[in-house]
Structure formats: C-alpha cells, structure tokens
Design an enzyme around this catalytic site. Structure first.
Site, mmCIF file in Angstrom:
data_model
loop_
_atom_site.group_PDB
_atom_site.id
_atom_site.type_symbol
_atom_site.label_atom_id
_atom_site.label_comp_id
_atom_site.label_asym_id
_atom_site.label_seq_id
_atom_site.Cartn_x
_atom_site.Cartn_y
_atom_site.Cartn_z
ATOM 1 N N THR A 96 0.868 -1.180 0.000
ATOM 2 C CA THR A 96 0.000 0.000 0.000
ATOM 3 C C THR A 96 0.904 1.229 0.000
ATOM 4 O O THR A 96 1.611 1.477 0.982
ATOM 5 C CB THR A 96 -0.915 0.021 1.236
ATOM 6 O OG1 THR A 96 -1.689 -1.177 1.257
ATOM 7 C CG2 THR A 96 -1.846 1.230 1.205
ATOM 8 N N LYS A 171 -7.491 1.777 -2.778
ATOM 9 C CA LYS A 171 -7.030 1.357 -1.442
ATOM 10 C C LYS A 171 -7.135 2.520 -0.454
ATOM 11 O O LYS A 171 -7.429 2.323 0.732
ATOM 12 C CB LYS A 171 -5.586 0.850 -1.543
ATOM 13 C CG LYS A 171 -4.961 0.437 -0.239
ATOM 14 C CD LYS A 171 -5.474 -0.880 0.312
ATOM 15 C CE LYS A 171 -4.869 -1.125 1.682
ATOM 16 N NZ LYS A 171 -4.910 -2.495 2.120
ATOM 17 N N LYS A 239 0.719 4.952 8.285
ATOM 18 C CA LYS A 239 1.279 5.313 6.966
ATOM 19 C C LYS A 239 0.165 5.442 5.920
ATOM 20 O O LYS A 239 0.125 6.401 5.151
ATOM 21 C CB LYS A 239 2.298 4.218 6.592
ATOM 22 C CG LYS A 239 2.878 4.234 5.205
ATOM 23 C CD LYS A 239 2.222 3.250 4.269
ATOM 24 C CE LYS A 239 2.230 1.809 4.720
ATOM 25 N NZ LYS A 239 1.508 0.902 3.811
HETATM 26 P P1 NAP Z 1 5.489 -6.562 7.279
HETATM 27 O O1 NAP Z 1 5.079 -7.862 7.874
HETATM 28 O O2 NAP Z 1 6.047 -5.506 8.170
HETATM 29 O O3 NAP Z 1 6.547 -6.890 6.107
HETATM 30 C C1 NAP Z 1 7.161 -5.840 5.408
HETATM 31 C C2 NAP Z 1 8.070 -6.455 4.363
HETATM 32 O O4 NAP Z 1 8.676 -5.395 3.614
HETATM 33 C C3 NAP Z 1 9.229 -7.279 4.965
HETATM 34 O O5 NAP Z 1 9.505 -8.347 4.121
HETATM 35 C C4 NAP Z 1 10.370 -6.265 4.948
HETATM 36 O O6 NAP Z 1 11.651 -6.854 4.937
HETATM 37 C C5 NAP Z 1 10.092 -5.565 3.634
HETATM 38 N N1 NAP Z 1 10.729 -4.256 3.562
HETATM 39 C C6 NAP Z 1 10.402 -3.142 4.261
HETATM 40 N N2 NAP Z 1 11.215 -2.123 3.907
HETATM 41 C C7 NAP Z 1 12.059 -2.604 2.960
HETATM 42 C C8 NAP Z 1 13.108 -2.047 2.202
HETATM 43 N N3 NAP Z 1 13.463 -0.756 2.355
HETATM 44 N N4 NAP Z 1 13.761 -2.826 1.326
HETATM 45 C C9 NAP Z 1 13.408 -4.124 1.171
HETATM 46 N N5 NAP Z 1 12.420 -4.719 1.850
HETATM 47 C C10 NAP Z 1 11.746 -3.959 2.737
HETATM 48 O O7 NAP Z 1 4.292 -5.857 6.502
HETATM 49 P P2 NAP Z 1 2.992 -6.523 5.865
HETATM 50 O O8 NAP Z 1 1.931 -6.577 6.914
HETATM 51 O O9 NAP Z 1 3.357 -7.737 5.111
HETATM 52 O O10 NAP Z 1 2.560 -5.350 4.854
HETATM 53 C C11 NAP Z 1 3.187 -5.193 3.596
HETATM 54 C C12 NAP Z 1 2.390 -4.152 2.805
HETATM 55 O O11 NAP Z 1 1.043 -4.634 2.653
HETATM 56 C C13 NAP Z 1 2.300 -2.784 3.489
HETATM 57 O O12 NAP Z 1 2.307 -1.767 2.531
HETATM 58 C C14 NAP Z 1 0.950 -2.862 4.200
HETATM 59 O O13 NAP Z 1 0.410 -1.574 4.431
HETATM 60 C C15 NAP Z 1 0.138 -3.679 3.223
HETATM 61 N N6 NAP Z 1 -1.007 -4.432 3.813
HETATM 62 C C16 NAP Z 1 -0.875 -5.167 4.958
HETATM 63 C C17 NAP Z 1 -1.983 -5.860 5.470
HETATM 64 C C18 NAP Z 1 -1.906 -6.702 6.729
HETATM 65 O O14 NAP Z 1 -2.963 -7.082 7.254
HETATM 66 N N7 NAP Z 1 -0.730 -7.023 7.252
HETATM 67 C C19 NAP Z 1 -3.214 -5.800 4.810
HETATM 68 C C20 NAP Z 1 -3.300 -5.072 3.619
HETATM 69 C C21 NAP Z 1 -2.200 -4.395 3.133
HETATM 70 P P3 NAP Z 1 12.356 -7.327 6.329
HETATM 71 O O15 NAP Z 1 11.858 -8.709 6.590
HETATM 72 O O16 NAP Z 1 13.806 -7.253 6.038
HETATM 73 O O17 NAP Z 1 11.938 -6.338 7.396
#
Ligand code: NAP
Length: 292
Positions: A96, A171, A239
């Site tokens: 997102t 979104k 965010k």
């Molecule tokens: P998360 O568990 O915090 O995972 C974030 C991922 O991004 C990790 O693999 C992290 O790597 C990687 N990352 C972050 N910064 C980076 C960078 N500078 N370079 C390379 N890799 C990087 O987050 P998530 O919940 O999966 O969410 C991911 C996205 O989906 C976000 O934009 C979020 O808003 C969206 N989203 C999430 C949900 C939910 O329910 N969780 C629902 C809808 C949408 P590391 O492992 O090295 O930290």
C-alpha cells in the site's frame, strides 16, 4: 500466460503467504527478502530459490511481485531490481503506497518496456493465508490480463479499477473505512468494558446485527483479551492514513475521521506500539474513556 514465472520480493505478514499460494499454483520462480534468513527459510519450505538480490530475482522472472512497507521501500527495491528488469516484464506492486509514487515509478519502467500493475489488497493476514484477499488493481488492461493468474493465486476477488494508480486510489478509500471502523469498534468495546457487559455475549450479539464488520469479527475477541500481536501493524495503518490525508488535502477535502485516526495512531506509535496490531487502538480508547 498461466505458467508465468513470478518472483516475490518482501516476505512479511502478507508477502510470505502470497508466495506460498504462488508456489502451490506452480507460478513461483524464487524469493528475495531484505532480511535474508526469512527468504532462506521460506525457500527451503517451498523448494524454491533465494535470489542474491532483487535484480537476480528479476532475471529469473516474468513478473516481479512486490510487497514491502511504504513509498521509500518500494523506490529502493525498484532501484535494486533495475539491472535485472527486461522488456516485456510486469511489476505487480501489492504494497500500500501513494498513487503519486506509483505513477512516478510506473513511468520510469515504461521507458524500458516494463509494465506496472498496482494491486494493493484488503482482507488481512487471514485473507492472505486463506487465499481470500480482495485485490484492487490499476494498470493497462493488457498487463492486468497477463498477471490475473498471479493475483488469483491468493485472492477471492480481483477487480480492475482503471489505469496505473487506480488500485492505490481505491485502497485509499478502503483505508478511510478501515481507520473509521477501528475507531468505532474500539470505542464501542471500551464502552462495553466500562458498562461491565459480558464480552462473549456482547461480541455474539454485535456480530449478528448491523454493527458487524471484519474488524469486529476477527479482532474483537483478541482485543478484549489484551492480545495485539500482528495482524496489521499500527505503523502501517498510520502510513496509509497519511497517504489518504495528503490526497484529501490536495482535493481540498476535510476528512475528520481520518484526522482523528491519525491523532490516535500517532500517539500509540510514539508510545512504542507501532508493531502491535491496529486493534491495539482500544488501549487509547480506554484511556480516553477515563479508564485504565
Ligand atoms: P510486514 O510484515 O512488516 O513486512 C514488510 C516487508 O517489507 C518485509 O519483508 C520487509 O523486509 C520488507 N521491507 C520493508 N522495507 C524494505 C526495504 N526498504 N527494502 C526491502 N524490503 C523492505 O508488513 P505486511 O503486513 O506484510 O505489509 C506489507 C504491505 O502490505 C504494506 O504496505 C501494508 O500496508 C500492506 N497491507 C498489509 C496488510 C496486513 O494485514 N498485514 C493488509 C493489507 C495491506 P524485512 O523482513 O527485512 O523487514
């Protein structure tokens, strides 16, 4: 193109289950994650390869599926993928992020013949694990059609909303509601606690009526038990809400629910709760209600 080779970048709460579904459909070409240990363990589980870099993964793939946190993270992985991107590939971004950064990056890639599909999702970690996400998609229709099997691997619903950026714009609308529903549900349940209502019966009666919602169903019980493991991290919702606030300001719109949610989640994140699930908002609502 149903045998499209898809590399996954970003193996967090959403990206890892997406990669599992792609592997299950025979579409996964490999994985990459900033923290290599996560990529190595998932690659072992899925019998796939951990690429040495985003560019190396791009080299193995027809489609690069990205699921990272925020605008700058997306910019970084696109820059790192650059040397491996070849004409005819499509980047599918399920993170997102802002529509503006989406359009900026898509315009860069179109110069080298690489397509862009923005496909943010809704449905939470449970939706990702169960392959039941709702994907809201922007991109030209030819690219959308090419990557449809990839999106269908982990989604119950895939909707083409319009050109590049329309997925992220959709979104933003979704997150107005996610933030507002969290405000209402957490405030309501904090009131229920003050009134000493029996929590199990309260949740049962609410989910059976017009107050029902995904958030109440999947997070009501855990938040009343003071369990806030992610889930969807508060820092990520904050965010998203800031993306919405910027869009609203650019349109001269006043969005009071968004402003309220930003105030509450900013305070929680500043207090160190950023990695807690968004349902941790009930802590702020208890304090605002004059409770503990
Ligand atoms: P998360 O568990 O915090 O995972 C974030 C991922 O991004 C990790 O693999 C992290 O790597 C990687 N990352 C972050 N910064 C980076 C960078 N500078 N370079 C390379 N890799 C990087 O987050 P998530 O919940 O999966 O969410 C991911 C996205 O989906 C976000 O934009 C979020 O808003 C969206 N989203 C999430 C949900 C939910 O329910 N969780 C629902 C809808 C949408 P590391 O492992 O090295 O930290």
């Amino acid at each position: 193109m149903s045998n499209v080779k898809t590399g996954v970048i970003g193996l967090g709460a959403l990206g890892a289950p997406m990669a599992r579904h792609l592997a299950g459909c025979g579409l996964l070409s490999g994985v990459w994650n900033r923290t290599t240990a996560k990529a190595d363990s998932l690659a072992l589980e899925l019998d796939t390869v951990t690429a040495g870099s985003p560019a190396e993964l791009a080299d193995l793939s027809d489609v690069l599926l990205i699921c990272v946190s925020a605008d700058e993270d997306l910019r970084q992985v696109i820059a790192q993928s650059g040397p491996g991107l070849q004409e005819g590939m499509v980047v599918v971004d399920t993170s997102t992020v802002s529509p503006a950064v989406t359009k900026e990056l898509a315009e860069q890639l179109v110069e080298i013949g690489v397509g862009w599909v923005d496909a943010p999702v809704s449905g939470g970690v449970e939706g990702a694990i169960n392959g039941r996400l709702s994907a809201m998609v922007g991109g030209d229709f030819a690219n959308f059609s090419r990557v449809l099997p990839v999106l269908e691997a982990f989604s119950a619903s895939v909707t083409h909303m319009g050109p590049v950026g329309y997925g992220q714009a959709t979104k933003a609308v979704n997150q107005v509601m996610v933030g507002g529903i969290a405000e209402a549900v957490c405030e309501g349940l904090a009131l229920g606690e003050k009134l000493n209502l029996p929590s199990e019966r309260l949740l049962g009666v609410l989910t059976a009526g017009a107050a029902d919602s995904w958030f109440l169903r999947y997070r009501g019980k855990t938040m009343l038990e003071d369990r806030f493991e992610p889930g969807f991290k508060q820092a990520l919702l904050l965010k998203d809400l800031k993306i919405v606030q910027k869009l609203a300001r650019d349109l001269n719109m006043n969005m009071q629910t968004v402003d309220l949610a930003i105030r509450d989640y900013s305070a929680l994140v500043a207090a160190g709760d950023g990695d807690n699930d968004t349902s941790g908002l009930i802590k702020a609502k208890r304090v605002q209600a004059g409770g503990a």
